[in-house]
Design a protein around this motif. Sequence first.
Motif, short mmCIF file in Angstrom:
data_model
loop_
_atom_site.label_atom_id
_atom_site.label_comp_id
_atom_site.label_asym_id
_atom_site.label_seq_id
_atom_site.Cartn_x
_atom_site.Cartn_y
_atom_site.Cartn_z
N ALA A 128 -10.29 44.15 38.39
CA ALA A 128 -10.40 45.51 38.78
C ALA A 128 -9.16 46.33 37.99
O ALA A 128 -9.37 47.44 37.68
N SER A 129 -8.19 45.59 37.78
CA SER A 129 -6.84 46.09 37.19
C SER A 129 -7.37 46.38 35.71
O SER A 129 -6.99 47.44 35.19
N GLN A 130 -8.11 45.59 35.29
CA GLN A 130 -8.61 46.17 33.69
C GLN A 130 -9.63 47.28 33.57
O GLN A 130 -9.47 47.88 32.64
N VAL A 131 -10.47 47.12 34.61
CA VAL A 131 -11.18 48.50 34.60
C VAL A 131 -10.36 49.80 34.79
O VAL A 131 -10.73 50.69 34.24
N LEU A 132 -9.42 49.61 35.73
CA LEU A 132 -8.54 50.70 35.97
C LEU A 132 -7.48 51.12 34.71
O LEU A 132 -7.54 52.22 34.37
N VAL A 133 -7.41 50.38 33.74
CA VAL A 133 -6.62 50.29 32.72
C VAL A 133 -7.53 51.09 31.50
O VAL A 133 -7.12 52.09 30.88
N VAL A 134 -9.00 50.49 31.60
CA VAL A 134 -9.67 51.52 30.63
C VAL A 134 -9.95 52.80 31.13
O VAL A 134 -10.02 53.81 30.26
N VAL A 135 -10.07 53.25 32.50
CA VAL A 135 -10.29 54.47 32.72
C VAL A 135 -9.31 55.31 32.74
O VAL A 135 -9.57 56.39 32.26
N VAL A 136 -7.90 54.83 32.82
CA VAL A 136 -6.85 55.58 32.74
C VAL A 136 -6.54 55.84 31.18
O VAL A 136 -6.10 57.31 30.49
N CYS A 137 -6.82 54.96 30.33
CA CYS A 137 -6.59 55.14 28.99
C CYS A 137 -7.81 55.80 28.38
O CYS A 137 -7.45 56.19 27.06
N GLY A 172 -5.10 44.20 47.88
CA GLY A 172 -5.52 44.08 46.87
C GLY A 172 -5.74 45.25 45.71
O GLY A 172 -5.53 45.31 44.66
N LEU A 173 -5.80 46.38 46.47
CA LEU A 173 -5.65 47.69 45.78
C LEU A 173 -4.26 47.73 45.08
O LEU A 173 -3.94 48.22 43.94
N ALA A 174 -3.09 47.47 45.87
CA ALA A 174 -1.79 47.68 45.33
C ALA A 174 -1.58 46.53 44.16
O ALA A 174 -1.08 46.82 43.23
N MET A 175 -2.24 45.27 44.22
CA MET A 175 -2.15 44.47 43.17
C MET A 175 -3.04 44.72 42.05
O MET A 175 -2.39 44.69 40.88
N THR A 176 -4.12 45.49 42.25
CA THR A 176 -4.71 46.21 41.22
C THR A 176 -3.87 47.22 40.25
O THR A 176 -3.87 47.25 38.94
N VAL A 177 -3.38 48.10 41.05
CA VAL A 177 -2.44 48.98 40.49
C VAL A 177 -1.34 48.60 39.82
O VAL A 177 -0.98 48.62 38.43
N PHE A 178 -0.46 47.66 40.13
CA PHE A 178 0.45 46.92 39.47
C PHE A 178 0.15 46.14 38.57
O PHE A 178 0.87 46.03 37.34
N LEU A 179 -0.74 45.20 38.51
CA LEU A 179 -1.37 44.76 37.47
C LEU A 179 -1.79 45.40 36.12
O LEU A 179 -1.56 45.07 35.20
#
Length: 299
Positions: free
Chosen positions: A188-197, A78-85
Amino acid sequence: MQASAGPERRRAREGRLAILLAAVAWSTAGLGQRGLDASAVTQVAGRAFFAALALLALVLAMERRGTMRAFLGMGRSGLAMTVFLAISSGAFLLALNHTSVANVLFMQAAAPMMAALLGWVLISEPVDGRTWAALLLAGAGVAVMAAGSLDAGIAAVGLPLLMTASFAVVIVIARHRRDVSMMPATCASQVLVVVVCAPFVTLGSVSGSDWAILAALGVGQMGLGLAFLTIGARLIPPAQVALISLLEVVLGPLWVWLAYGERPSSATLVGGAIVVAAVVVQAVAPMPAGRGAASEAHV
């Protein structure tokens, strides 16, 4: 037998309609992006912010009291999926800033074939003759589109390829870890996008109308599209999902052509037609037992 045929046909109609509506929702990405004034990174973060909210609401509706358990139970897959998504989702919107909508969508359509190749290379998943034919067709189509985009700069070629490759990884993970729900990972992938950007966001570049467009992209284009996919994918075979979803590839460029006069290049049209043919070749192949092609994710 006849008594059960009625409900079965009704479920099939409802499933096809749901996937049709999902494809229409997804097809509006380019139309929305072309109306934005915000900087490219701000566009990515803005859409991801609203998408995260919409997807969280969707997860809550699906999981109810098990929502926290669904997120905590994603595991490494799931974490890998989150990152690649997150990579695929961010690259998708960035790519729209550097090349035509048609080029991005046609390239994205090649992801299932790339996933088949990755599955063969990484985990020795067997590839039949029909899929090899689809892979060769898709590769030729992508090559034609990439060659036609070289004049626009490396980003016009690199970002769509990065988007497609990362989404292909997501498909491989989803196909081989069917016990992992895609929906929490997508959120979770969209949360990660927000954090990184976030450090690179320039709120001053956002116009008044941008907020409405970003909300529509996050909630409507991503959230609503995924909601319809979740419904439809449970009611009709994966091959039908794949074929009906191709409507996005047709409608996306059509919207921006009608609204902004954006005409795809000849290379994009020729390469895109080859990729679509490859998708059809693979989609009409018999689905091996216990496998599914539809995923609950979209960029």
